[in-house]
Design a protein around this motif. Structure first.
Motif, PDB file in Angstrom:
ATOM      1  N   CYS A  54      -4.292  13.706   1.513  1.00 22.45           N
ATOM      2  CA  CYS A  54      -4.601  13.292   0.148  1.00 22.45           C
ATOM      3  C   CYS A  54      -5.872  14.013  -0.287  1.00 22.45           C
ATOM      4  CB  CYS A  54      -4.792  11.778   0.068  1.00 22.45           C
ATOM      5  SG  CYS A  54      -5.112  11.187  -1.609  1.00 22.45           S
ATOM      6  N   ARG A  55      -5.836  14.654  -1.423  1.00 28.28           N
ATOM      7  CA  ARG A  55      -6.949  15.506  -1.853  1.00 28.28           C
ATOM      8  C   ARG A  55      -7.967  14.812  -2.754  1.00 28.28           C
ATOM      9  NH1 ARG A  55      -4.972  21.488  -1.936  1.00 28.28           N
ATOM     10  NH2 ARG A  55      -3.276  21.297  -0.461  1.00 28.28           N
ATOM     11  N   ARG A  56      -7.860  13.504  -2.878  1.00 25.02           N
ATOM     12  CA  ARG A  56      -8.819  12.808  -3.742  1.00 25.02           C
ATOM     13  C   ARG A  56      -9.468  11.639  -2.986  1.00 25.02           C
ATOM     14  NH1 ARG A  56      -3.694  11.093  -6.445  1.00 25.02           N
ATOM     15  NH2 ARG A  56      -3.350   8.967  -5.739  1.00 25.02           N
ATOM     16  N   ILE A  57     -10.598  11.190  -3.503  1.00 25.26           N
ATOM     17  CA  ILE A  57     -11.262  10.011  -2.950  1.00 25.26           C
ATOM     18  C   ILE A  57     -10.515   8.782  -3.456  1.00 25.26           C
ATOM     19  CG2 ILE A  57     -13.384   8.644  -2.947  1.00 25.26           C
ATOM     20  CD1 ILE A  57     -14.921  11.245  -3.398  1.00 25.26           C
ATOM     21  N   GLU A  58     -10.261   7.851  -2.553  1.00 26.59           N
ATOM     22  CA  GLU A  58      -9.569   6.621  -2.932  1.00 26.59           C
ATOM     23  C   GLU A  58     -10.427   5.419  -2.551  1.00 26.59           C
ATOM     24  OE1 GLU A  58      -4.895   7.366  -2.716  1.00 26.59           O
ATOM     25  OE2 GLU A  58      -5.838   7.263  -0.747  1.00 26.59           O
ATOM     26  N   ILE A  59     -10.470   4.446  -3.432  1.00 20.31           N
ATOM     27  CA  ILE A  59     -11.158   3.181  -3.177  1.00 20.31           C
ATOM     28  C   ILE A  59     -10.085   2.098  -3.163  1.00 20.31           C
ATOM     29  CG2 ILE A  59     -12.883   1.524  -3.963  1.00 20.31           C
ATOM     30  CD1 ILE A  59     -14.113   4.213  -3.242  1.00 20.31           C
ATOM     31  N   ARG A  60      -9.902   1.488  -1.999  1.00 16.06           N
ATOM     32  CA  ARG A  60      -8.924   0.401  -1.852  1.00 16.06           C
ATOM     33  C   ARG A  60      -9.666  -0.889  -1.586  1.00 16.06           C
ATOM     34  NH1 ARG A  60      -3.662   1.439   1.323  1.00 16.06           N
ATOM     35  NH2 ARG A  60      -4.179  -0.697   1.571  1.00 16.06           N
ATOM     36  N   MET A  61      -9.308  -1.922  -2.323  1.00 14.27           N
ATOM     37  CA  MET A  61      -9.942  -3.228  -2.159  1.00 14.27           C
ATOM     38  C   MET A  61      -8.891  -4.247  -1.745  1.00 14.27           C
ATOM     39  SD  MET A  61     -12.417  -3.461  -5.419  1.00 14.27           S
ATOM     40  CE  MET A  61     -13.025  -1.965  -6.162  1.00 14.27           C
ATOM     41  N   THR A  62      -9.181  -4.947  -0.663  1.00 15.98           N
ATOM     42  CA  THR A  62      -8.336  -6.046  -0.241  1.00 15.98           C
ATOM     43  C   THR A  62      -8.972  -7.315  -0.795  1.00 15.98           C
ATOM     44  OG1 THR A  62      -7.776  -4.872   1.789  1.00 15.98           O
ATOM     45  CG2 THR A  62      -7.300  -7.230   1.730  1.00 15.98           C
ATOM     46  N   MET A  63      -8.194  -8.021  -1.588  1.00 14.46           N
ATOM     47  CA  MET A  63      -8.707  -9.222  -2.233  1.00 14.46           C
ATOM     48  C   MET A  63      -8.617 -10.408  -1.264  1.00 14.46           C
ATOM     49  SD  MET A  63      -9.304  -7.517  -4.841  1.00 14.46           S
ATOM     50  CE  MET A  63      -9.986  -8.690  -5.961  1.00 14.46           C
ATOM     51  N   ARG A  67      -4.060  -9.343  -1.451  1.00 11.14           N
ATOM     52  CA  ARG A  67      -3.491  -8.319  -2.327  1.00 11.14           C
ATOM     53  C   ARG A  67      -4.390  -7.086  -2.266  1.00 11.14           C
ATOM     54  NH1 ARG A  67      -3.784  -8.639  -8.579  1.00 11.14           N
ATOM     55  NH2 ARG A  67      -2.833  -6.658  -9.066  1.00 11.14           N
ATOM     56  N   VAL A  68      -3.795  -5.911  -2.222  1.00 15.78           N
ATOM     57  CA  VAL A  68      -4.564  -4.664  -2.165  1.00 15.78           C
ATOM     58  C   VAL A  68      -4.460  -3.967  -3.514  1.00 15.78           C
ATOM     59  CG1 VAL A  68      -4.797  -2.429  -1.040  1.00 15.78           C
ATOM     60  CG2 VAL A  68      -4.145  -4.426   0.304  1.00 15.78           C
ATOM     61  N   ILE A  69      -5.623  -3.599  -4.052  1.00 12.18           N
ATOM     62  CA  ILE A  69      -5.653  -2.870  -5.313  1.00 12.18           C
ATOM     63  C   ILE A  69      -6.496  -1.610  -5.130  1.00 12.18           C
ATOM     64  CG2 ILE A  69      -5.308  -4.896  -6.768  1.00 12.18           C
ATOM     65  CD1 ILE A  69      -8.318  -4.841  -7.289  1.00 12.18           C
ATOM     66  N   CYS A  70      -6.280  -0.662  -5.989  1.00 10.32           N
ATOM     67  CA  CYS A  70      -7.037   0.587  -5.956  1.00 10.32           C
ATOM     68  C   CYS A  70      -7.881   0.694  -7.218  1.00 10.32           C
ATOM     69  CB  CYS A  70      -6.089   1.779  -5.872  1.00 10.32           C
ATOM     70  SG  CYS A  70      -5.168   1.848  -4.325  1.00 10.32           S
ATOM     71  N   ALA A  71      -9.061   1.285  -7.050  1.00 10.38           N
ATOM     72  CA  ALA A  71      -9.972   1.464  -8.179  1.00 10.38           C
ATOM     73  C   ALA A  71     -10.364   2.930  -8.274  1.00 10.38           C
ATOM     74  CB  ALA A  71     -11.206   0.584  -8.002  1.00 10.38           C
ATOM     75  N   ASN A  72     -10.664   3.349  -9.471  1.00 14.76           N
ATOM     76  CA  ASN A  72     -11.076   4.727  -9.711  1.00 14.76           C
ATOM     77  C   ASN A  72     -12.524   4.894  -9.250  1.00 14.76           C
ATOM     78  OD1 ASN A  72     -11.816   7.209 -10.712  1.00 14.76           O
ATOM     79  ND2 ASN A  72     -10.844   6.909 -12.695  1.00 14.76           N
ATOM     80  N   PRO A  73     -12.778   5.775  -8.266  1.00  9.51           N
ATOM     81  CA  PRO A  73     -14.142   5.919  -7.747  1.00  9.51           C
ATOM     82  C   PRO A  73     -15.132   6.468  -8.765  1.00  9.51           C
ATOM     83  CG  PRO A  73     -12.673   7.531  -6.742  1.00  9.51           C
ATOM     84  CD  PRO A  73     -11.826   6.635  -7.584  1.00  9.51           C
TER      85      PRO A  73
END
Length: 100
Positions: A54-63, A67-73
């Protein structure tokens, strides 16, 4: 061909076939949320750096509800949250080392 050569060739083919059967680990975030989330609802934050899969930075949050959500870094609220978590972790580590 000898038996050893045939066995080696068969093992090699099975190994190659198994590589194609494994799922590829591309980017885990297909879409990101836009609205800010309170840190109180977050159980865990993961930051995945760019890699071959994967060529981008990913921010994953486990609530807290798992539930897992992704946010724009690059969103300001995400950067603020990461700084807050970093400060909190730094303060906790300073407390634990000062108690030694």
């Amino acid at each position: 061909m000898s038996t050893k050569t045939l066995l080696f060739a068969a093992a090699l083919l099975i190994w190659i076939a198994s590589l194609h059967a494994l799922p590829r680990l591309g980017c885990m975030c297909v879409q990101t949320i836009d609205r800010p989330i309170s840190l109180n609802f977050v159980r865990k934050i993961e930051q995945r750096l760019p890699s071959g899969s994967c060529r981008r930075i990913e921010i994953r949050m486990t609530m807290r509800n798992k539930r897992v959500i992704c946010a724009n870094p690059s969103d300001k609220w995400v950067q603020d949250m990461l700084l807050e978590v970093q400060k909190k972790n730094t303060n906790e580590s300073q407390l634990s080392t000062s108690q030694l």
